[in-house]
Design a protein around this motif. Structure first.
Motif, PDB file in Angstrom:
ATOM      1  N   ASN A 141      -3.595   3.155  -1.936  1.00 39.10           N
ATOM      2  CA  ASN A 141      -2.706   4.256  -1.586  1.00 39.10           C
ATOM      3  C   ASN A 141      -1.251   3.806  -1.742  1.00 39.10           C
ATOM      4  O   ASN A 141      -0.828   2.854  -1.071  1.00 39.10           O
ATOM      5  CB  ASN A 141      -2.978   4.687  -0.141  1.00 39.10           C
ATOM      6  CG  ASN A 141      -2.245   5.954   0.209  1.00 39.10           C
ATOM      7  OD1 ASN A 141      -1.043   6.055  -0.007  1.00 39.10           O
ATOM      8  ND2 ASN A 141      -2.966   6.921   0.737  1.00 39.10           N
TER       9      ASN A 141
ATOM     10  N   ARG B  99     -10.875  10.586   1.728  1.00 38.59           N
ATOM     11  CA  ARG B  99     -11.363   9.192   1.725  1.00 38.59           C
ATOM     12  C   ARG B  99     -12.434   8.975   0.664  1.00 38.59           C
ATOM     13  O   ARG B  99     -12.446   7.968  -0.033  1.00 38.59           O
ATOM     14  CB  ARG B  99     -11.922   8.825   3.090  1.00 38.59           C
ATOM     15  CG  ARG B  99     -10.829   8.537   4.079  1.00 38.59           C
ATOM     16  CD  ARG B  99     -11.203   7.368   4.943  1.00 38.59           C
ATOM     17  NE  ARG B  99     -10.080   7.054   5.803  1.00 38.59           N
ATOM     18  CZ  ARG B  99     -10.177   6.709   7.063  1.00 38.59           C
ATOM     19  NH1 ARG B  99     -11.350   6.629   7.621  1.00 38.59           N
ATOM     20  NH2 ARG B  99      -9.113   6.418   7.760  1.00 38.59           N
ATOM     21  N   GLU B 102     -10.894   8.914  -2.671  1.00 35.30           N
ATOM     22  CA  GLU B 102     -10.252   7.616  -2.947  1.00 35.30           C
ATOM     23  C   GLU B 102     -11.311   6.564  -3.273  1.00 35.30           C
ATOM     24  O   GLU B 102     -11.126   5.726  -4.144  1.00 35.30           O
ATOM     25  CB  GLU B 102      -9.399   7.179  -1.753  1.00 35.30           C
ATOM     26  CG  GLU B 102      -8.083   7.944  -1.666  1.00 35.30           C
ATOM     27  CD  GLU B 102      -7.272   7.607  -0.422  1.00 35.30           C
ATOM     28  OE1 GLU B 102      -6.202   8.201  -0.261  1.00 35.30           O
ATOM     29  OE2 GLU B 102      -7.724   6.765   0.383  1.00 35.30           O
TER      30      GLU B 102
END
Lengths: 262, 280
Positions: A141, B99, B102
């Motif tokens: 991220n 999540r 990702e």
């Protein structure tokens, strides 16, 4: 006729909406970055690198600024106070001005020029060369990797820098007071510490932490949202320094109101 | 893809003007349906439908601004489409929680057009970035793994200690390829892999891409303008024009596909159904 009257109003409306969008965007950006500070994984090495960059490498410029500010403050106070035979107040004026205001504000402005620009340029270059997209494709991220460590590092480093600036600024005033203005060293130092209160130091350090957060926030936000190649990165760097400098001065007033308003 | 990849060729079994039959029969690795994306008033993707079978090498062709990069950025999750479905292994990734979306990145590798190497890190850390960032490996082991992967793309171990800025364009592409394959993904995207390279280095990079993808058994999606590269790295090709897939077929047929737009593009002809817009 109606258009002549309405066009300026429409422009004001658009500008207001744009400003609200920007402020909202910065607030959400800050919230997301802060949320990453409490969620693993944590990037300790990146925090350490950013902390070194902010604290250690900014030390010379902050130290020089503080010493000369203390020296000038002592000289100016002397020339002013001599008119009222109030030279004995110089030491306390120097220390209170430095610790409450000039230390945090000048250190923050110096760091904004160094670090705010550096954060914006580095992250902006990463944006326009696809490195931020690459982070995402590498399951990392970018907010957690690029923004959160820098925010934390600047928020912790600025108070430490200001602490050093306070000491060196007082030392600058003491040098001028004893070498040029004829003060006795012990009397100057006693006067310095007699009038200094804990709140003065704490308020300065809190201001420094807020300024550090703002510098890193504006640097990272401007860099993260830069577009359009080299020109975009240059614009982001300028915006970061200008925005953080203005915010430092505005927040200085707000924080002073909070701490010292009667 | 490569001369030896008969299984994949059979699986792809492309036909001019339509998706291959095997891919239709099984769940495609990547499936896009009705994907639309606009920037401001400009409709960049206008209902993209695309299937990529598992283990297939797909090349997406198209002119500048036709929507190639936006298509793969939508699959990668870098851009959120306005409408449509994007499935990987039958799962609509657009509906996945953040999540899980990702986490999907763990199975995907990407080689960016300009490499997008992190210039603050040495080459070896770039190569093993994903493994290090996720704490899947110690730094010592990551270094060994980087040397191993660098060797696979024809680079010496000493390159690992250099900074990306010290490398030539061809070496940067090799390092970017090494980074894309280091975590052994099962889907790899290549964005203009040979742009900016001389023809020989372009052929070398294409060869490495084919070898690496074959070794991993991965599904590869490439976008390119380079017809020689498209024929070398693709089994199947798709042509995108004005935000839509207008043709899908075998990469080997590029230039004589029977589709006027594809042939004009592949042969670089000025006259044809594709007219360059000089001003939008």
């Amino acid at each position: 006729m109606a258009a002549i009257l309405l066009d300026p109003l429409a422009a004001i409306g658009r500008a207001t909406l744009g400003a609200c969008r920007t402020v909202g965007g910065i607030a959400l950006f800050a919230l997301e970055a802060v949320s990453h500070l409490v969620r693993p994984p944590f990037y300790g090495r990146l925090f350490a690198r950013a902390f070194l960059e902010v604290a250690w490498f900014s030390l010379p410029v902050v130290a020089l600024t503080a010493v000369f500010t203390g020296m000038v403050l002592a000289l100016q106070s002397y020339t002013g106070f001599a008119r009222f035979n109030a030279q004995s107040a110089i030491a306390s004026v120097v220390v209170i001005s430095l610790v409450r205001e000039l230390g945090p504000v000048l250190a923050a402005l110096m760091v904004a020029g160094r670090i705010g620009a550096s954060f914006a340029a580095e992250i902006g270059t990463m944006r326009v060369t696809d490195q931020i997209d690459a982070l995402t494709t590498l399951s990392t991220n970018p907010m957690k990797y690029l923004v959160a460590p820098r925010l934390l590092a600047a928020t912790i480093a600025l108070p430490l820098l200001v602490l050093v600036a306070d000491v060196l600024g007082v030392m600058g005033g003491w040098l001028i007071g004893t070498l040029k203005l004829g003060f006795v060293s012990a009397a100057y130092l006693k006067s310095t510490f007699d009038y200094l209160e804990t709140d003065d130091v704490v308020s300065g350090l809190v201001k420094a932490a807020v300024f550090g957060f703002v510098i890193a926030l504006m640097g990272t936000w401007c860099g993260y949202n830069s577009r359009g190649g080299a020109q975009g990165v240059g614009g982001a760097t300028t915006s970061a320094v200008v925005a953080s400098s203005i915010l430092i001065l505005a927040l200085d007033y707000v924080l002073t109101e909070i701490f010292f308003a009667q | 893809m490569s001369p030896g990849s008969d299984d994949r060729r059979a699986q792809a079994e492309p036909s001019t003007g339509g998706l291959n039959r095997t891919a239709m029969a099984t769940t495609p690795k990547i499936r896009m349906r009705g994907v639309r994306k606009a920037f401001g008033g400009k409709q960049v993707l206008d209902g993209v439908d695309l299937d990529v079978a598992a283990g297939q090498g797909m090349v997406i062709l198209g002119g500048s601004g036709s929507g190639k990069s936006v298509t793969i950025k939508c699959i990668l999750g870098l851009i959120e489409p306005d409408e449509g479905v994007i499935e990987i292994d039958g799962v609509n990734v657009l509906k996945l929680p953040r999540r899980e979306r990702e986490a999907l990145g763990d199975r995907i590798g990407m080689l960016f057009q300009n490499g997008a190497l992190f210039d603050s890190l040495p080459v070896w850390e770039n190569v093993c970035f994903k493994l290090l960032a996720q704490n899947r490996i110690t730094r010592a082991k990551a270094r060994d793994r980087a040397v191993e992967v660098l060797a696979q793309v024809g680079l010496a171990a000493t390159v690992g200690d250099l900074s990306p800025a010290e490398l030539s364009g061809g070496m940067q592409k090799r390092v970017a390829l090494a980074r894309a394959i280091a975590a052994q993904p099962d889907i790899i995207f290549f964005d203009e892999p040979t742009t900016g390279l001389d023809p020989i280095m372009g052929a070398v990079i294409d060869g490495l891409i084919v070898d690496c993808v074959q070794r991993l058994g991965a599904t590869a999606v490439s976008i390119t303008h380079d017809m020689a590269s498209a024929r070398r790295i693709g089994e199947t090709a798709a042509m995108i024009y004005k935000g839509r897939i207008v043709w899908t077929g075998p990469a080997a047929s590029l230039g004589h596909s029977g589709n006027a737009m594809v042939d004009q593009f592949a042969n670089g002809e000025r006259d044809g159904p594709i007219q360059m817009e000089l001003r939008r």
